[in-house]
Design an enzyme around this catalytic site. Structure first.
Site, PDB file in Angstrom:
ATOM      1  N   ASP A 243      -9.496 -21.614  49.819  1.00 57.22           N
ATOM      2  CA  ASP A 243      -9.604 -21.096  51.195  1.00 57.22           C
ATOM      3  C   ASP A 243      -8.202 -20.718  51.680  1.00 57.22           C
ATOM      4  O   ASP A 243      -7.209 -20.949  50.974  1.00 57.22           O
ATOM      5  CB  ASP A 243     -10.269 -22.125  52.128  1.00 57.22           C
ATOM      6  CG  ASP A 243     -11.108 -21.439  53.210  1.00 57.22           C
ATOM      7  OD1 ASP A 243     -10.525 -20.672  54.010  1.00 57.22           O
ATOM      8  OD2 ASP A 243     -12.332 -21.645  53.239  1.00 57.22           O
ATOM      9  N   GLY A 295     -16.036 -14.925  53.608  1.00 61.16           N
ATOM     10  CA  GLY A 295     -16.445 -13.740  54.357  1.00 61.16           C
ATOM     11  C   GLY A 295     -16.061 -13.893  55.812  1.00 61.16           C
ATOM     12  O   GLY A 295     -15.840 -15.000  56.307  1.00 61.16           O
ATOM     13  N   LEU A 302     -19.999   0.534  66.878  1.00 57.09           N
ATOM     14  CA  LEU A 302     -19.109   1.456  66.157  1.00 57.09           C
ATOM     15  C   LEU A 302     -18.144   2.187  67.097  1.00 57.09           C
ATOM     16  O   LEU A 302     -16.957   2.329  66.786  1.00 57.09           O
ATOM     17  CB  LEU A 302     -19.956   2.451  65.346  1.00 57.09           C
ATOM     18  CG  LEU A 302     -19.225   3.319  64.343  1.00 57.09           C
ATOM     19  CD1 LEU A 302     -18.398   2.493  63.363  1.00 57.09           C
ATOM     20  CD2 LEU A 302     -20.217   4.200  63.590  1.00 57.09           C
ATOM     21  N   TYR A 358     -19.528  -5.058  58.840  1.00 56.43           N
ATOM     22  CA  TYR A 358     -20.048  -6.184  58.055  1.00 56.43           C
ATOM     23  C   TYR A 358     -21.191  -5.710  57.143  1.00 56.43           C
ATOM     24  O   TYR A 358     -21.228  -6.027  55.946  1.00 56.43           O
ATOM     25  CB  TYR A 358     -20.535  -7.253  59.033  1.00 56.43           C
ATOM     26  CG  TYR A 358     -21.030  -8.535  58.403  1.00 56.43           C
ATOM     27  CD1 TYR A 358     -20.138  -9.465  57.869  1.00 56.43           C
ATOM     28  CD2 TYR A 358     -22.394  -8.831  58.374  1.00 56.43           C
ATOM     29  CE1 TYR A 358     -20.596 -10.654  57.319  1.00 56.43           C
ATOM     30  CE2 TYR A 358     -22.856 -10.016  57.826  1.00 56.43           C
ATOM     31  CZ  TYR A 358     -21.952 -10.926  57.296  1.00 56.43           C
ATOM     32  OH  TYR A 358     -22.422 -12.103  56.746  1.00 56.43           O
ATOM     33  N   LYS A 362     -21.426  -5.800  53.113  1.00 53.08           N
ATOM     34  CA  LYS A 362     -22.449  -6.615  52.430  1.00 53.08           C
ATOM     35  C   LYS A 362     -23.400  -5.738  51.607  1.00 53.08           C
ATOM     36  O   LYS A 362     -23.928  -6.189  50.580  1.00 53.08           O
ATOM     37  CB  LYS A 362     -23.218  -7.460  53.447  1.00 53.08           C
ATOM     38  CG  LYS A 362     -22.342  -8.514  54.130  1.00 53.08           C
ATOM     39  CD  LYS A 362     -21.802  -9.537  53.121  1.00 53.08           C
ATOM     40  CE  LYS A 362     -21.078 -10.692  53.779  1.00 53.08           C
ATOM     41  NZ  LYS A 362     -20.568 -11.668  52.812  1.00 53.08           N
ATOM     42  N   THR A 393     -24.585 -22.187  60.849  1.00 50.91           N
ATOM     43  CA  THR A 393     -23.154 -22.439  60.605  1.00 50.91           C
ATOM     44  C   THR A 393     -22.358 -22.034  61.851  1.00 50.91           C
ATOM     45  O   THR A 393     -22.932 -21.506  62.806  1.00 50.91           O
ATOM     46  CB  THR A 393     -22.601 -21.589  59.438  1.00 50.91           C
ATOM     47  OG1 THR A 393     -22.715 -20.214  59.797  1.00 50.91           O
ATOM     48  CG2 THR A 393     -23.317 -21.847  58.139  1.00 50.91           C
TER      49      THR A 393
HETATM   50  N1  LIG Z   1     -23.965 -18.081  58.321  1.00 48.58           N
HETATM   51  C1  LIG Z   1     -24.861 -17.145  58.101  1.00 48.58           C
HETATM   52  O1  LIG Z   1     -25.921 -17.106  58.732  1.00 48.58           O
HETATM   53  C2  LIG Z   1     -24.643 -16.109  57.034  1.00 48.58           C
HETATM   54  C3  LIG Z   1     -25.620 -15.145  56.861  1.00 48.58           C
HETATM   55  C4  LIG Z   1     -25.446 -14.171  55.894  1.00 48.58           C
HETATM   56  C5  LIG Z   1     -24.319 -14.195  55.099  1.00 48.58           C
HETATM   57  N2  LIG Z   1     -23.364 -15.128  55.294  1.00 48.58           N
HETATM   58  C6  LIG Z   1     -22.191 -15.083  54.419  1.00 48.58           C
HETATM   59  O2  LIG Z   1     -21.988 -16.349  53.817  1.00 48.58           O
HETATM   60  C7  LIG Z   1     -20.590 -16.548  53.547  1.00 48.58           C
HETATM   61  C8  LIG Z   1     -20.148 -17.862  54.173  1.00 48.58           C
HETATM   62  O3  LIG Z   1     -20.427 -17.814  55.559  1.00 48.58           O
HETATM   63  P1  LIG Z   1     -20.249 -19.050  56.563  1.00 48.58           P
HETATM   64  O4  LIG Z   1     -21.313 -18.901  57.576  1.00 48.58           O
HETATM   65  O5  LIG Z   1     -20.127 -20.313  55.808  1.00 48.58           O
HETATM   66  O6  LIG Z   1     -18.867 -18.620  57.232  1.00 48.58           O
HETATM   67  P2  LIG Z   1     -17.626 -19.494  57.757  1.00 48.58           P
HETATM   68  O7  LIG Z   1     -16.877 -18.605  58.670  1.00 48.58           O
HETATM   69  O8  LIG Z   1     -18.088 -20.816  58.263  1.00 48.58           O
HETATM   70  O9  LIG Z   1     -16.805 -19.735  56.409  1.00 48.58           O
HETATM   71  C9  LIG Z   1     -16.157 -18.698  55.726  1.00 48.58           C
HETATM   72  C10 LIG Z   1     -14.941 -19.271  54.986  1.00 48.58           C
HETATM   73  O10 LIG Z   1     -14.274 -18.179  54.319  1.00 48.58           O
HETATM   74  C11 LIG Z   1     -12.883 -18.365  54.490  1.00 48.58           C
HETATM   75  N3  LIG Z   1     -12.138 -17.101  54.403  1.00 48.58           N
HETATM   76  C12 LIG Z   1     -12.201 -16.062  55.274  1.00 48.58           C
HETATM   77  N4  LIG Z   1     -11.292 -15.122  54.910  1.00 48.58           N
HETATM   78  C13 LIG Z   1     -10.663 -15.572  53.810  1.00 48.58           C
HETATM   79  C14 LIG Z   1      -9.620 -15.066  53.000  1.00 48.58           C
HETATM   80  N5  LIG Z   1      -9.038 -13.897  53.262  1.00 48.58           N
HETATM   81  N6  LIG Z   1      -9.206 -15.795  51.941  1.00 48.58           N
HETATM   82  C15 LIG Z   1      -9.780 -16.995  51.665  1.00 48.58           C
HETATM   83  N7  LIG Z   1     -10.765 -17.535  52.406  1.00 48.58           N
HETATM   84  C16 LIG Z   1     -11.201 -16.834  53.469  1.00 48.58           C
HETATM   85  C17 LIG Z   1     -12.764 -18.962  55.894  1.00 48.58           C
HETATM   86  O11 LIG Z   1     -11.517 -19.578  56.115  1.00 48.58           O
HETATM   87  C18 LIG Z   1     -13.956 -19.917  55.951  1.00 48.58           C
HETATM   88  O12 LIG Z   1     -13.600 -21.212  55.500  1.00 48.58           O
HETATM   89  C19 LIG Z   1     -19.885 -15.325  54.119  1.00 48.58           C
HETATM   90  O13 LIG Z   1     -19.656 -14.395  53.088  1.00 48.58           O
HETATM   91  C20 LIG Z   1     -20.884 -14.783  55.122  1.00 48.58           C
HETATM   92  O14 LIG Z   1     -20.715 -13.410  55.348  1.00 48.58           O
HETATM   93  C21 LIG Z   1     -23.493 -16.086  56.257  1.00 48.58           C
END
Ligand SMILES: NC(=O)c1ccc[n+]([C@@H]2O[C@H](COP(=O)([O-])OP(=O)(O)OC[C@H]3O[C@@H](n4cnc5c(N)ncnc54)[C@H](O)[C@@H]3O)[C@@H](O)[C@H]2O)c1
Length: 452
Positions: A243, A295, A302, A358, A362, A393
């Site tokens: 991270d 992510g 937009l 986003y 994706k 989350t």
């Molecule tokens: N939460 C949801 O409902 C949901 C839905 C669809 C997709 N997602 C995807 O799931 C994944 C995880 O999501 P989450 O909800 O746990 O998000 P979150 O924001 O809780 O965690 C994301 C983590 O990625 C790390 N990160 C961000 N940029 C970074 C970088 N440049 N280098 C290294 N680490 C980096 C952050 O520090 C964080 O710890 C993401 O790709 C998100 O797009 C989440």
């Protein structure tokens, strides 16, 4: 993030109110705990005439200690099934679709809460005739509708099994059947999963399907990534948790809890791929599984979105994955039998207001997986994506209340998923036993109405 409504409806007063007003009644989902039996009751196994998979399925169930119930037994309104599994590969013409009704109609009320419906078919593009392809395509309508109709946490999937190679054998199919029958797939429903050709290595112990595997998880400090690190370690993996430096304390806590190692690195730094490759080569000599989970969102419509919001999201969510894959693959750090799993989103399938950046990133992840799958197959590496829906989350806690409540309820489970649901699904795709699965995009969305 907690779902206060779901907690309330599970109280006595809540139950009464929900019944009287006809409000959504989110069921308690069956989730996996190590040591659980695969299913909490009997499995009814049926087959269309001429099906080719009933025997491999019977062998898989037997190996898991599950004795299939007899479909010819007299109907008993008291009998409950934990799963209905049907081999539909023998259906080669629309006139044969009646066999589905014959099997499922009498069982519609026999399935337990959080039960499983699994139909096995042939990919339409691999069918021997247009008639067969038509009939096989039709089955998707049944499974998707069952997912919406049965309720009470029941999931329904169609598994397309390629007629060639290992897929029709116990080796190719076993990991997918085990995942779908178990509590690991609690929030996966209405999916079409493709099991193709590809070497699959069954584990010595199905309770530790990732034993000895070196796994990289990006974005592991919190949310889905932290759950992932824990689930993969529980299943036997040596986890390298990565991270950004700013999340160093949270990351260290996750890594310590699971006996893994922590790498503080911003994935967008120009030297990130080479630094990561050097770390993995030096510490482990390889990386068996790469999970691209990190992510970010930077939401705006937009017309209001500046270039910075657009570029940062595409860079973290998509381009960094490409750069890292390139370097790890070029340096041959991912061996034959390796796995890459990327995290997409249903926003990448359906699009989303205020998320053009986003959704673009994706959807690009889906493109990445689909375009790399045939290339990596030559090297014995599989690549798949999961597309989460609404997961509880910090990311979703930031969504305004009304939109959040809609996202949470508009799915067949009438609740949001948990990070562990995404983690379990990624885990299954990462197993050495899942070598016959590549190029799949599996939604973990409780069969969300969005983009369905
Ligand atoms: N939460 C949801 O409902 C949901 C839905 C669809 C997709 N997602 C995807 O799931 C994944 C995880 O999501 P989450 O909800 O746990 O998000 P979150 O924001 O809780 O965690 C994301 C983590 O990625 C790390 N990160 C961000 N940029 C970074 C970088 N440049 N280098 C290294 N680490 C980096 C952050 O520090 C964080 O710890 C993401 O790709 C998100 O797009 C989440």
């Amino acid at each position: 993030m907690t779902d206060r409504y779901a907690s309330f409806v599970r109280t006595g007063a809540g139950r009464a109110l929900v019944k009287r007003l006809g409000l959504p009644d989110p069921p308690r989902l069956r989730r996996h705990t190590p040591g659980d039996p695969l299913v909490p009751g009997p499995v009814l196994l049926g087959s269309a005439t001429g099906g080719r998979l009933a025997e491999p399925v019977r062998a898989i169930l037997a190996a898991a200690g599950v004795e299939p119930a007899d479909p010819a037994a007299a109907p008993d309104p008291e009998r409950r099934h934990a799963a209905l599994v049907y081999d539909a590969t023998g259906i080669t013409d629309s006139t044969g679709l009646g066999q589905l009704h014959e099997f499922f109609h009498p069982q519609a009320r026999s399935i337990m809460p959080s039960g499983r419906v699994i139909v096995l078919g042939t990919p339409p593009e691999e069918c021997g005739s247009p008639r067969e392809a038509t009939a096989q395509r039709a089955i998707e309508g049944l499974t998707r509708s069952i997912g919406k109709e049965f309720g009470r946490g029941v999931t329904a999937q169609l598994v397309h099994v390629t007629p060639n190679g290992d897929a029709g054998t116990t080796t190719g199919l076993e990991s997918t059947l085990r995942f779908l029958l178990s509590g690991r797939s609690a929030y996966v429903s209405g999916q079409v999963i493709r099991v193709g050709a590809g070497a699959a290595e069954p584990p010595a112990d199905w309770n530790r399907p990732l034993d000895g595997q070196v796994v990289l998880v990006t974005g592991a400090a919190r949310g889905i990534g932290a759950a992932l690190a824990k689930v993969l370690a529980r299943d036997g993996a040596q986890v390298v948790a990565l991270d950004v430096p700013a999340a160093g304390d949270e990351l260290a806590a996750v890594a310590n809890e699971i006996g893994g190692s922590a790498v503080q690195l911003d994935l967008t730094a120009p030297d990130a791929p080479t630094r990561l490759a050097e770390h993995l080569a030096g510490r482990h000599g390889r990386v068996d599984v790469v999970v691209h989970n990190a992510g970010i969102t930077r939401d705006k419509t937009l017309g209001r979105m500046d270039a910075d919001r657009w570029n940062s999201v595409v860079d973290v969510n998509l381009s960094s994955q490409e750069r890292i894959n390139d370097v790890l693959l070029e340096r041959k750090l991912v061996p034959a039998g390796g796995r890459i799993v990327s995290v997409s989103s249903i926003a990448g399938i359906a699009g989303n207001r205020g998320q053009t950046n986003y959704a673009t990133s994706k959807a690009g992840v889906i493109g990445l997986v689909q375009s790399l799958a045939p290339v990596l197959r030559e090297r014995g590496i599989s690549i798949n994506a999961v597309a989460p829906g609404f997961i509880e989350t910090r990311m979703t806690a930031r969504i305004p209340l009304v939109v959040r409540e809609a996202g949470r309820r508009m799915n067949s489970m009438t609740q949001g998923g948990l990070p562990v649901d995404v983690a379990e699904t990624i885990g299954w795709l990462a197993w050495p036993a899942s070598g016959a699965i590549s190029g799949n995009i599996v939604r973990v969305c409780g069969q969300s109405l969005l983009g369905a």
